[in-house]
Design a protein around this motif. Structure first.
Motif, PDB file in Angstrom:
ATOM      1  N   ARG A   1      22.132 -35.561  24.333  1.00  0.00           N
ATOM      2  CA  ARG A   1      21.743 -35.865  25.715  1.00  0.00           C
ATOM      3  C   ARG A   1      22.926 -35.760  26.672  1.00  0.00           C
TER       4      ARG A   1
ATOM      5  N   TYR B   1      16.816 -43.289  25.580  1.00  0.00           N
ATOM      6  CA  TYR B   1      15.472 -43.018  25.055  1.00  0.00           C
ATOM      7  C   TYR B   1      14.741 -44.341  24.841  1.00  0.00           C
TER       8      TYR B   1
ATOM      9  N   CYS C   1       7.776 -34.031  38.366  1.00  0.00           N
ATOM     10  CA  CYS C   1       7.294 -33.902  36.996  1.00  0.00           C
ATOM     11  C   CYS C   1       5.868 -33.340  36.994  1.00  0.00           C
TER      12      CYS C   1
ATOM     13  N   GLU D   1      18.002 -36.213  38.724  1.00  0.00           N
ATOM     14  CA  GLU D   1      18.425 -35.397  37.591  1.00  0.00           C
ATOM     15  C   GLU D   1      18.663 -36.225  36.332  1.00  0.00           C
TER      16      GLU D   1
ATOM     17  N   ASN E   1      14.094 -36.050  32.730  1.00  0.00           N
ATOM     18  CA  ASN E   1      13.812 -35.911  31.307  1.00  0.00           C
ATOM     19  C   ASN E   1      13.873 -37.227  30.585  1.00  0.00           C
ATOM     20  N   ASN E   2      13.935 -38.322  31.333  1.00  0.00           N
ATOM     21  CA  ASN E   2      14.072 -39.635  30.713  1.00  0.00           C
ATOM     22  C   ASN E   2      13.163 -40.633  31.420  1.00  0.00           C
TER      23      ASN E   2
ATOM     24  N   HIS F   1       5.766 -40.720  31.250  1.00  0.00           N
ATOM     25  CA  HIS F   1       4.856 -40.010  32.131  1.00  0.00           C
ATOM     26  C   HIS F   1       3.736 -40.946  32.609  1.00  0.00           C
TER      27      HIS F   1
END
Length: 309
Positions: free
Chosen positions: A97, A163, A288, A299, A303-304, A307
């Motif tokens: 990551r 994560y 997204c 940014e 990706n973290n 949803h």
């Protein structure tokens, strides 16, 4: 501080491929070799050669400032194998990551902070404590293996921050989210800091968890908020719990025949952290496609994030 952290982020991004790739592989393999040799020979000679020892370091054995990272594995073979695999997996995920350079900085900065603290506050070769009202001398240097134990455990909270929604199989059966393990880790730190009942937890050994935690805060900053579940953060933002509500403005003047427009103080706002292109113009913002709606993320969170459905 915001500008300094932004510069640091960009510096790490430009140099992300520099450093020692797959660093945790070397750490875990080295630890496994030390553990296996010690088990086969049934001696702790190799451990004593590599372990942290301030008096011997001052005599010139400077390799002990770094070699102690290979002395944190002990116990049964199965437990040692599981712990090494976990450290390797967590380290690889964080490196994937962050990039090689930033992960190397994170791990080596933790080593250096441990060294500085231990060199300043290290106990003498024997420690005096009381047992049943009687003074007892106890060897202190052997317990400095806790330095590498807490250093490696800090990978857990680092992974959980990056994560938070990842599931671990507790006892290989029960799925538990990473952020829950991080909170357990923080509770374990508090327990060890205040537990002074045995020499292994005596000063300065009880403070090593705080050194590892300080290294974590040094690299994550406000991103520690990722340990709070997404649903809680979204609910708090709607009620104004975490972020102040954004100022609202009325419709801007318009000419006849034009549609009324509303003016906002920003164009893009991250759904997770609330940063905008006005407060943080150096950030990039994306929307997204997997979220059910028109949700924007910076940014660091594109990706973290969980949803929204």
């Amino acid at each position: 501080m915001k500008n300094l952290r932004s510069r640091f982020e960009r510096f790490c991004l430009r140099n992300q491929r520099k450093g020692i790739p797959n660093l945790m592989l070397y750490v875990t393999v080295g630890s496994a070799i030390v553990y296996l040799i010690s088990q086969f020979t049934q001696t702790t000679t190799l451990y004593s050669v590599l372990a942290f020892n301030r008096s011997l370091i001052l005599q010139g054995q400077v390799w002990r400032l770094f070699s102690y990272v290979f002395t944190g594995t002990s116990g049964s073979f199965v437990l040692a194998l599981i712990s090494l695999y976990c450290y390797y997996s967590l380290g690889r995920a964080v490196e994937a990551r962050w990039g090689t350079f930033r992960f190397n900085l994170f791990y080596f900065t933790g080593i250096i902070l441990m060294d500085v603290f231990a060199m300043i506050f290290s106990s003498p070769s024997f420690m005096l404590f009381w047992s049943d009202g009687l003074p007892v001398l106890f060897p202190a240097e052997a317990y400095y293996t806790s330095m590498v134990t807490w250093l490696n455990l800090s990978l857990l909270i680092a992974f959980s921050t990056l994560y938070p929604e990842t599931h671990f199989l507790f006892f290989f059966i029960i799925p538990v989210k990473a952020w829950i393990f991080a909170l357990i880790y923080l509770g374990l730190i508090l327990f060890n800091v205040w537990n002074l009942s045995y020499p292994v937890f005596y000063f300065p050994h009880n403070l090593f968890p705080l050194i590892a935690l300080a290294n974590y805060f040094l690299f994550f900053g406000k991103d520690v908020a990722n340990l709070i579940p997404m649903s809680w953060r979204v609910k708090a933002r709607r009620t104004g719990g975490f972020h102040k509500p954004q100022p609202k403005t009325g419709p801007i003047p318009f000419h006849p025949g034009q549609k009324a427009q509303t003016q906002t103080p920003y164009h893009h706002r991250c759904t997770v952290c609330g940063r905008t292109d006005v407060s943080n113009p150096e950030l990039e913002f994306r929307y997204c496609s997997k979220c059910n709606g028109y949700y924007c993320y910076c940014e660091y969170h594109i990706n973290n994030h969980t949803h929204i459905q």
